[in-house]
Design a protein around this motif. Structure first.
Motif, PDB file in Angstrom:
ATOM      1  N   ARG A  77       0.843  -1.212   0.000  1.00  0.00           N
ATOM      2  CA  ARG A  77       0.000   0.000   0.000  1.00  0.00           C
ATOM      3  C   ARG A  77       0.869   1.250   0.000  1.00  0.00           C
ATOM      4  O   ARG A  77       0.565   2.236  -0.685  1.00  0.00           O
ATOM      5  CB  ARG A  77      -0.906   0.013   1.232  1.00  0.00           C
ATOM      6  N   PHE A  78       1.951   1.234   0.777  1.00  0.00           N
ATOM      7  CA  PHE A  78       2.844   2.391   0.845  1.00  0.00           C
ATOM      8  C   PHE A  78       3.434   2.691  -0.525  1.00  0.00           C
ATOM      9  O   PHE A  78       3.485   3.845  -0.966  1.00  0.00           O
ATOM     10  CB  PHE A  78       3.957   2.132   1.856  1.00  0.00           C
ATOM     11  N   ILE A  79       3.877   1.645  -1.221  1.00  0.00           N
ATOM     12  CA  ILE A  79       4.454   1.840  -2.557  1.00  0.00           C
ATOM     13  C   ILE A  79       3.389   2.344  -3.531  1.00  0.00           C
ATOM     14  O   ILE A  79       3.619   3.297  -4.281  1.00  0.00           O
ATOM     15  CB  ILE A  79       5.100   0.533  -3.061  1.00  0.00           C
ATOM     16  N   LEU A  80       2.223   1.723  -3.521  1.00  0.00           N
ATOM     17  CA  LEU A  80       1.148   2.125  -4.438  1.00  0.00           C
ATOM     18  C   LEU A  80       0.705   3.560  -4.192  1.00  0.00           C
ATOM     19  O   LEU A  80       0.375   4.285  -5.133  1.00  0.00           O
ATOM     20  CB  LEU A  80      -0.043   1.178  -4.288  1.00  0.00           C
ATOM     21  N   MET A  81       0.705   3.986  -2.931  1.00  0.00           N
ATOM     22  CA  MET A  81       0.304   5.356  -2.599  1.00  0.00           C
ATOM     23  C   MET A  81       1.225   6.385  -3.232  1.00  0.00           C
ATOM     24  O   MET A  81       0.824   7.518  -3.483  1.00  0.00           O
ATOM     25  CB  MET A  81       0.345   5.558  -1.075  1.00  0.00           C
ATOM     26  N   ASN A  82       2.469   6.007  -3.462  1.00  0.00           N
ATOM     27  CA  ASN A  82       3.470   6.949  -3.978  1.00  0.00           C
ATOM     28  C   ASN A  82       3.631   6.891  -5.489  1.00  0.00           C
ATOM     29  O   ASN A  82       4.455   7.620  -6.049  1.00  0.00           O
ATOM     30  CB  ASN A  82       4.814   6.696  -3.299  1.00  0.00           C
ATOM     31  N   ILE A  83       2.871   6.020  -6.155  1.00  0.00           N
ATOM     32  CA  ILE A  83       2.929   5.953  -7.612  1.00  0.00           C
ATOM     33  C   ILE A  83       1.924   6.944  -8.183  1.00  0.00           C
ATOM     34  O   ILE A  83       0.716   6.733  -8.146  1.00  0.00           O
ATOM     35  CB  ILE A  83       2.618   4.527  -8.123  1.00  0.00           C
ATOM     36  N   THR A  84       2.434   8.049  -8.691  1.00  0.00           N
ATOM     37  CA  THR A  84       1.560   9.064  -9.290  1.00  0.00           C
ATOM     38  C   THR A  84       1.603   9.008 -10.814  1.00  0.00           C
ATOM     39  O   THR A  84       0.768   9.612 -11.480  1.00  0.00           O
ATOM     40  CB  THR A  84       1.982  10.478  -8.833  1.00  0.00           C
ATOM     41  N   ASP A  85       2.580   8.295 -11.339  1.00  0.00           N
ATOM     42  CA  ASP A  85       2.733   8.168 -12.792  1.00  0.00           C
ATOM     43  C   ASP A  85       2.754   6.689 -13.143  1.00  0.00           C
ATOM     44  O   ASP A  85       3.678   5.964 -12.782  1.00  0.00           O
ATOM     45  CB  ASP A  85       4.035   8.844 -13.248  1.00  0.00           C
ATOM     46  N   ASN A  86       1.725   6.224 -13.834  1.00  0.00           N
ATOM     47  CA  ASN A  86       1.636   4.806 -14.189  1.00  0.00           C
ATOM     48  C   ASN A  86       2.561   4.413 -15.338  1.00  0.00           C
ATOM     49  O   ASN A  86       2.596   3.250 -15.743  1.00  0.00           O
ATOM     50  CB  ASN A  86       0.192   4.440 -14.553  1.00  0.00           C
ATOM     51  N   ASN A  87       3.301   5.383 -15.872  1.00  0.00           N
ATOM     52  CA  ASN A  87       4.203   5.101 -16.991  1.00  0.00           C
ATOM     53  C   ASN A  87       5.659   5.009 -16.523  1.00  0.00           C
ATOM     54  O   ASN A  87       6.569   5.489 -17.190  1.00  0.00           O
ATOM     55  CB  ASN A  87       4.068   6.193 -18.065  1.00  0.00           C
ATOM     56  N   LEU A  88       5.869   4.417 -15.365  1.00  0.00           N
ATOM     57  CA  LEU A  88       7.230   4.249 -14.866  1.00  0.00           C
ATOM     58  C   LEU A  88       8.026   3.318 -15.781  1.00  0.00           C
ATOM     59  O   LEU A  88       7.486   2.351 -16.309  1.00  0.00           O
ATOM     60  CB  LEU A  88       7.207   3.659 -13.455  1.00  0.00           C
ATOM     61  N   GLU A  89       9.309   3.622 -15.926  1.00  0.00           N
ATOM     62  CA  GLU A  89      10.161   2.771 -16.751  1.00  0.00           C
ATOM     63  C   GLU A  89      10.299   1.395 -16.122  1.00  0.00           C
ATOM     64  O   GLU A  89      10.087   1.217 -14.935  1.00  0.00           O
ATOM     65  CB  GLU A  89      11.554   3.402 -16.893  1.00  0.00           C
ATOM     66  N   ARG A  90      10.688   0.417 -16.948  1.00  0.00           N
ATOM     67  CA  ARG A  90      10.938  -0.924 -16.428  1.00  0.00           C
ATOM     68  C   ARG A  90      12.263  -0.936 -15.663  1.00  0.00           C
ATOM     69  O   ARG A  90      13.156  -0.145 -15.918  1.00  0.00           O
ATOM     70  CB  ARG A  90      11.001  -1.951 -17.562  1.00  0.00           C
ATOM     71  N   PHE A  91      12.366  -1.902 -14.760  1.00  0.00           N
ATOM     72  CA  PHE A  91      13.578  -2.014 -13.947  1.00  0.00           C
ATOM     73  C   PHE A  91      14.814  -2.212 -14.808  1.00  0.00           C
ATOM     74  O   PHE A  91      15.879  -1.668 -14.521  1.00  0.00           O
ATOM     75  CB  PHE A  91      13.425  -3.172 -12.957  1.00  0.00           C
ATOM     76  N   ASP A  92      14.671  -2.985 -15.893  1.00  0.00           N
ATOM     77  CA  ASP A  92      15.851  -3.295 -16.716  1.00  0.00           C
ATOM     78  C   ASP A  92      16.340  -2.112 -17.545  1.00  0.00           C
ATOM     79  O   ASP A  92      17.340  -2.213 -18.253  1.00  0.00           O
ATOM     80  CB  ASP A  92      15.599  -4.513 -17.611  1.00  0.00           C
ATOM     81  N   THR A  93      15.646  -0.967 -17.460  1.00  0.00           N
ATOM     82  CA  THR A  93      16.115   0.229 -18.166  1.00  0.00           C
ATOM     83  C   THR A  93      17.037   1.083 -17.283  1.00  0.00           C
ATOM     84  O   THR A  93      17.650   2.037 -17.767  1.00  0.00           O
ATOM     85  CB  THR A  93      14.934   1.102 -18.623  1.00  0.00           C
ATOM     86  N   LEU A  94      17.119   0.751 -16.011  1.00  0.00           N
ATOM     87  CA  LEU A  94      17.927   1.546 -15.088  1.00  0.00           C
ATOM     88  C   LEU A  94      19.409   1.230 -15.244  1.00  0.00           C
ATOM     89  O   LEU A  94      19.790   0.093 -15.500  1.00  0.00           O
ATOM     90  CB  LEU A  94      17.520   1.272 -13.640  1.00  0.00           C
ATOM     91  N   GLU A  95      20.236   2.251 -15.090  1.00  0.00           N
ATOM     92  CA  GLU A  95      21.683   2.082 -15.062  1.00  0.00           C
ATOM     93  C   GLU A  95      22.117   1.819 -13.625  1.00  0.00           C
ATOM     94  O   GLU A  95      21.878   2.645 -12.738  1.00  0.00           O
ATOM     95  CB  GLU A  95      22.383   3.332 -15.602  1.00  0.00           C
TER      96      GLU A  95
END
Length: 236
Positions: free
Chosen positions: A70-88
């Protein structure tokens, strides 16, 4: 296989009236909590000393998992977050690298426990990671970043947190299918299948860094010492 006994070590029997009704336990605590509670107290080859307190630990664990999601979902304001594998990897915060290292070590330990048919160890490894590393420390570290002014850092933190949570759900799904599938349905993207048919997580050994884990452990120990001093000296 061990024998399930009551908390006093007696065999369960109708005459003693010490046999719990599993349906009543499920109604009271939930099927997922009952399974986790039993597995935590069921080491391979040893007798199980059953008590409802242990099942309550299972329910508390399920509540902890639910609240962290719930804590994580509460902080998601943009549903278009990049995938994890795109992070450096090199751009991540040290606390992100630490939780990823601990997560991938946990996957290795869980797989080893399954290979050895030690279901109790598999459950306890995930339990310890979720309670101690993910909830008690990583999500607390995350709060300063999620509520900070650096939007890029906040997005990276959320992407890592979601990745770790999804992996936790996969690890827990074999014995807590109901709550994990419910959380998964709220956090998965449109391209992902239902949890029951997703792939088992693989451990990425490149993300395991014991030096980083050691550095963050020093930080955690320092925080614990400061908290103890505050309590001892009654500092608000």
């Amino acid at each position: 296989n061990g024998i399930v006994r009551d908390s006093q070590g007696r065999k369960m029997s109708k005459s003693l009236g010490n046999s719990p009704d599993p349906i009543e336990l499920i109604d009271k605590y939930g099927a997922d909590a009952l399974r986790v509670g039993l597995l935590i107290i069921a080491p391979q080859g040893l007798d199980i000393l059953f008590s409802e307190d242990k099942i309550e630990h299972g329910r508390n664990f399920m509540n902890k998992l639910w609240n962290s999601a719930r804590f994580i979902l509460m902080n998601i304001t943009d549903n278009n977050l990049e995938r994890f594998d795109t992070l450096e990897y090199n751009d991540l915060d040290i606390t992100d690298k630490w939780i990823l290292s601990s997560l991938n070590r946990t996957i290795l330990k869980v797989n080893k426990a399954y290979d050895d048919y030690k279901m109790n160890d598999a459950v306890k490894d995930v339990y310890d990671f979720v309670y101690n590393d993910f909830c008690d420390w990583y999500l607390e570290f995350s709060k300063t970043r999620l509520y900070g002014k650096d939007e890029v850092d906040c997005r990276k933190n959320l992407i890592v947190a979601i990745h770790v949570l999804k992996t936790i759900l996969k690890l827990l799904h074999p014995y807590t299918p109901f709550i994990t599938e419910e959380i998964w349905s709220n956090i998965k993207n449109s391209e992902e299948d239902d949890l029951i048919i997703t792939s088992w997580p693989n451990s990425n050994k490149d993300l395991i860094d014991m030096n980083i884990e050691s550095d963050v452990q020093i930080l955690m120990n320092t925080i614990k010492k400061i908290r103890n001093i505050k309590v001892t000296l009654s500092i608000s």
